[in-house]
Motif scaffolding. Structure first.
Motif, PDB file in Angstrom:
ATOM      1  N   SER A 188       5.036   8.479   4.505  1.00  0.00           N
ATOM      2  CA  SER A 188       6.181   9.125   5.136  1.00  0.00           C
ATOM      3  C   SER A 188       5.952  10.621   5.187  1.00  0.00           C
ATOM      4  O   SER A 188       5.409  11.214   4.238  1.00  0.00           O
ATOM      5  N   ASP A 189       6.359  11.255   6.301  1.00  0.00           N
ATOM      6  CA  ASP A 189       6.176  12.703   6.398  1.00  0.00           C
ATOM      7  C   ASP A 189       7.086  13.444   5.428  1.00  0.00           C
ATOM      8  O   ASP A 189       6.865  14.626   5.141  1.00  0.00           O
ATOM      9  N   GLY A 190       8.103  12.760   4.849  1.00  0.00           N
ATOM     10  CA  GLY A 190       8.973  13.388   3.869  1.00  0.00           C
ATOM     11  C   GLY A 190       8.283  13.678   2.552  1.00  0.00           C
ATOM     12  O   GLY A 190       8.841  14.375   1.697  1.00  0.00           O
ATOM     13  N   TYR A 191       7.067  13.160   2.368  1.00  0.00           N
ATOM     14  CA  TYR A 191       6.284  13.450   1.165  1.00  0.00           C
ATOM     15  C   TYR A 191       5.275  14.581   1.395  1.00  0.00           C
ATOM     16  O   TYR A 191       4.440  14.832   0.514  1.00  0.00           O
ATOM     17  N   VAL A 192       5.354  15.239   2.527  1.00  0.00           N
ATOM     18  CA  VAL A 192       4.438  16.340   2.824  1.00  0.00           C
ATOM     19  C   VAL A 192       5.248  17.632   2.911  1.00  0.00           C
ATOM     20  O   VAL A 192       5.880  17.908   3.928  1.00  0.00           O
ATOM     21  N   PRO A 193       5.278  18.423   1.823  1.00  0.00           N
ATOM     22  CA  PRO A 193       6.089  19.641   1.842  1.00  0.00           C
ATOM     23  C   PRO A 193       5.433  20.759   2.632  1.00  0.00           C
ATOM     24  O   PRO A 193       4.204  20.833   2.736  1.00  0.00           O
ATOM     25  N   GLU A 194       6.264  21.626   3.182  1.00  0.00           N
ATOM     26  CA  GLU A 194       5.781  22.866   3.780  1.00  0.00           C
ATOM     27  C   GLU A 194       5.736  23.939   2.691  1.00  0.00           C
ATOM     28  O   GLU A 194       6.600  23.973   1.814  1.00  0.00           O
ATOM     29  N   PRO A 195       4.736  24.830   2.718  1.00  0.00           N
ATOM     30  CA  PRO A 195       4.662  25.884   1.701  1.00  0.00           C
ATOM     31  C   PRO A 195       5.904  26.770   1.738  1.00  0.00           C
ATOM     32  O   PRO A 195       6.279  27.287   2.786  1.00  0.00           O
ATOM     33  N   CYS A 196       6.530  26.929   0.579  1.00  0.00           N
ATOM     34  CA  CYS A 196       7.747  27.727   0.475  1.00  0.00           C
ATOM     35  C   CYS A 196       7.686  28.634  -0.749  1.00  0.00           C
ATOM     36  O   CYS A 196       7.286  28.196  -1.836  1.00  0.00           O
ATOM     37  N   VAL A 197       8.082  29.890  -0.561  1.00  0.00           N
ATOM     38  CA  VAL A 197       8.307  30.781  -1.689  1.00  0.00           C
ATOM     39  C   VAL A 197       9.706  30.526  -2.212  1.00  0.00           C
ATOM     40  O   VAL A 197      10.552  29.948  -1.522  1.00  0.00           O
ATOM     41  N   LEU A 198       9.958  30.938  -3.455  1.00  0.00           N
ATOM     42  CA  LEU A 198      11.256  30.721  -4.082  1.00  0.00           C
ATOM     43  C   LEU A 198      11.975  32.045  -4.289  1.00  0.00           C
ATOM     44  O   LEU A 198      11.353  33.084  -4.502  1.00  0.00           O
ATOM     45  N   GLN A 199      13.305  31.975  -4.221  1.00  0.00           N
ATOM     46  CA  GLN A 199      14.156  33.125  -4.487  1.00  0.00           C
ATOM     47  C   GLN A 199      15.233  32.694  -5.484  1.00  0.00           C
ATOM     48  O   GLN A 199      16.385  32.489  -5.121  1.00  0.00           O
ATOM     49  N   THR A 334      11.809  22.873   3.166  1.00  0.00           N
ATOM     50  CA  THR A 334      10.649  22.255   2.515  1.00  0.00           C
ATOM     51  C   THR A 334      10.143  21.039   3.271  1.00  0.00           C
ATOM     52  O   THR A 334       8.991  20.626   3.085  1.00  0.00           O
ATOM     53  N   LYS A 335      11.001  20.437   4.106  1.00  0.00           N
ATOM     54  CA  LYS A 335      10.706  19.194   4.828  1.00  0.00           C
ATOM     55  C   LYS A 335      10.535  17.994   3.909  1.00  0.00           C
ATOM     56  O   LYS A 335      10.159  16.896   4.362  1.00  0.00           O
ATOM     57  N   VAL A 336      10.792  18.158   2.620  1.00  0.00           N
ATOM     58  CA  VAL A 336      10.738  17.033   1.688  1.00  0.00           C
ATOM     59  C   VAL A 336      11.998  16.191   1.860  1.00  0.00           C
ATOM     60  O   VAL A 336      13.111  16.733   1.912  1.00  0.00           O
ATOM     61  N   ILE A 337      11.841  14.898   1.980  1.00  0.00           N
ATOM     62  CA  ILE A 337      12.974  13.991   2.142  1.00  0.00           C
ATOM     63  C   ILE A 337      12.928  12.965   1.015  1.00  0.00           C
ATOM     64  O   ILE A 337      11.933  12.251   0.850  1.00  0.00           O
ATOM     65  N   VAL A 338      14.000  12.899   0.250  1.00  0.00           N
ATOM     66  CA  VAL A 338      14.100  11.966  -0.868  1.00  0.00           C
ATOM     67  C   VAL A 338      14.955  10.783  -0.445  1.00  0.00           C
ATOM     68  O   VAL A 338      16.129  10.952  -0.078  1.00  0.00           O
ATOM     69  N   GLY A 339      14.386   9.579  -0.498  1.00  0.00           N
ATOM     70  CA  GLY A 339      15.150   8.393  -0.129  1.00  0.00           C
ATOM     71  C   GLY A 339      15.718   8.526   1.269  1.00  0.00           C
ATOM     72  O   GLY A 339      15.018   8.908   2.211  1.00  0.00           O
ATOM     73  N   ARG A 340      17.000   8.264   1.400  1.00  0.00           N
ATOM     74  CA  ARG A 340      17.681   8.400   2.690  1.00  0.00           C
ATOM     75  C   ARG A 340      18.340   9.771   2.758  1.00  0.00           C
ATOM     76  O   ARG A 340      19.559   9.910   2.769  1.00  0.00           O
ATOM     77  N   ALA A 341      17.494  10.799   2.789  1.00  0.00           N
ATOM     78  CA  ALA A 341      17.951  12.193   2.840  1.00  0.00           C
ATOM     79  C   ALA A 341      18.830  12.541   1.649  1.00  0.00           C
ATOM     80  O   ALA A 341      19.840  13.233   1.775  1.00  0.00           O
ATOM     81  N   GLY A 342      18.454  12.044   0.471  1.00  0.00           N
ATOM     82  CA  GLY A 342      19.207  12.310  -0.742  1.00  0.00           C
ATOM     83  C   GLY A 342      18.513  13.296  -1.655  1.00  0.00           C
ATOM     84  O   GLY A 342      17.856  14.230  -1.196  1.00  0.00           O
TER      85      GLY A 342
END
Length: 362
Positions: A188-199, A334-342
């Motif tokens: 699933s593409d939800g397991y491929v994060p985009e690089p993100c810095v944190l604030q 992040t494009k990370v998707i957990v379950g059904r967008a949870g």
């Protein structure tokens, strides 16, 4: 770069003074697209991983030979972001659409068995120096690294998520692994994060209502029920007046997430988005005891991995600096998707952080 959570719409402790005894803090991570390096806390960024240490792999047997290629997923996102970035927002061109169709293809890796090494995906790394609510790891480790299997093939249902956490002392890492392995395909593409810095931003938080004393929980819900009934009565009165005036009424009705009511769950207790510490939300299931499987101690929330930073029901938490942005695409950096967008809530043992972690999907 900073992100600032707006003040809460009302003082919940003024309404329910007993909540002061349950007040806590959580650190909102506010991941946003960027180019982090190995020395930074990040989501989807490079890991501070020793060159001489094996990269973690999925320990379970399951199908892993068919899926989408991570590079194709990143490329597809780039095309869509560019297509929708500027007015008149016409979307992808015909040429783009042809390329998107190609990038959406699933690929099969010949000869890959269900037990061949499958590199885990690097989701995040968090340094204690950056995150106020990040507790120390085992042996006072200061760096938490989070990985996941890129396939939903785990747990009792065999459709669940698999997470892997690794603690380390950052100062002890010498030569850093330059090119970590990655899966050839993902489920699933939800397991491929985009690089993100944190604030990171520390904010006040309160427990999920269902875990508060029964009397307090009932009074919180009674207040909200009364407000919903009043709103529905007002809308019905308005509708009746408009019918009398022979106008068609097209109101949304009461009780929706965007009806303007201020709710404990959505506005006053637990913020949305990636965060460290505080309290877990149990909005999908009933609260479940999260006790350490080694020593039975009640576990504490370590990290929440969320599919979005805000939505229609939690818009009051949208950072002040982003108040004019729309949920799509800005609420899903992040494009990370957990379950059904949870969201995934990861728990740690407060008695011994070296004991195995547990997690719950909400």
């Amino acid at each position: 770069m900073t992100k600032t959570t707006p003040p809460r719409p009302l003082d919940v402790e003024a309404l329910f003074p007993e909540l002061a005894a349950y007040r806590g803090t959580t650190t909102r991570l506010h991941p946003r697209p960027g180019s982090p390096d190995v020395t930074a806390s990040s989501v989807g960024g490079p890991m501070l991983w020793p060159a001489d240490e094996p990269w973690p792999v999925c320990p379970e047997a399951h199908p892993r030979r068919s899926g989408r290629r991570p590079a194709d997923i990143h490329r597809r996102r780039e095309i869509l972001d560019r297509a929708w970035a500027h007015p008149p927002f016409r979307g992808p061109s015909e040429e783009d659409r042809q390329l998107l169709d190609e990038l959406d293809r699933r690929h099969r890796i010949p000869g890959l068995s269900d037990t061949d090494p499958l590199p885990l995906v690097a989701l995040a790394q968090l340094y204690r120096r950056d995150i106020p609510d990040l507790s120390a790891g085992p042996d006072d480790c200061d760096l938490l690294q989070v990985f996941c299997c890129p396939f939903d093939a785990h747990g009792p249902t065999r459709y669940g998520m698999l997470l892997h956490l690794r603690w380390r002392r950052s100062a002890e890492v010498g030569e850093v692994l330059a090119s970590p392995p990655q899966p050839q395909v993902v489920g699933s593409d939800g397991y491929v994060p985009e690089p993100c810095v944190l604030q990171p931003e520390q904010v006040v938080t309160y427990p999920f209502a269902g875990l508060l004393p029964e009397d307090l929980c009932e009074r919180i819900y009674a207040r909200e029920d009364a407000l919903e009934e009043a709103l529905e009565a007002a809308l019905e009165e308005q509708a009746e007046q408009e019918r009398t005036e022979e106008h068609e009424y097209e109101g949304e009705g009461g009780g929706g997430d965007d009806d303007g009511l201020i709710r404990y769950q959505y506005d006053l207790s637990i913020p949305p988005g990636w965060r460290v510490g505080g309290f877990a939300s149990w909005h999908t299931t009933d609260p479940s005891p999260m006790n350490c499987l080694t020593c039975t101690t009640p576990m504490q929330l370590l990290l929440t991995i969320d599919s979005s930073e805000w939505d229609g029901g939690s818009g009051s938490w949208k950072p002040t600096e982003e108040r004019d942005l729309t949920p799509h695409p800005f609420a899903t950096p992040t494009k990370v998707i957990v379950g059904r967008a949870g969201e995934a809530n990861i728990f740690a043992c407060p008695t011994d952080p070296g004991h195995p972690h547990r997690w719950s999907i909400q």
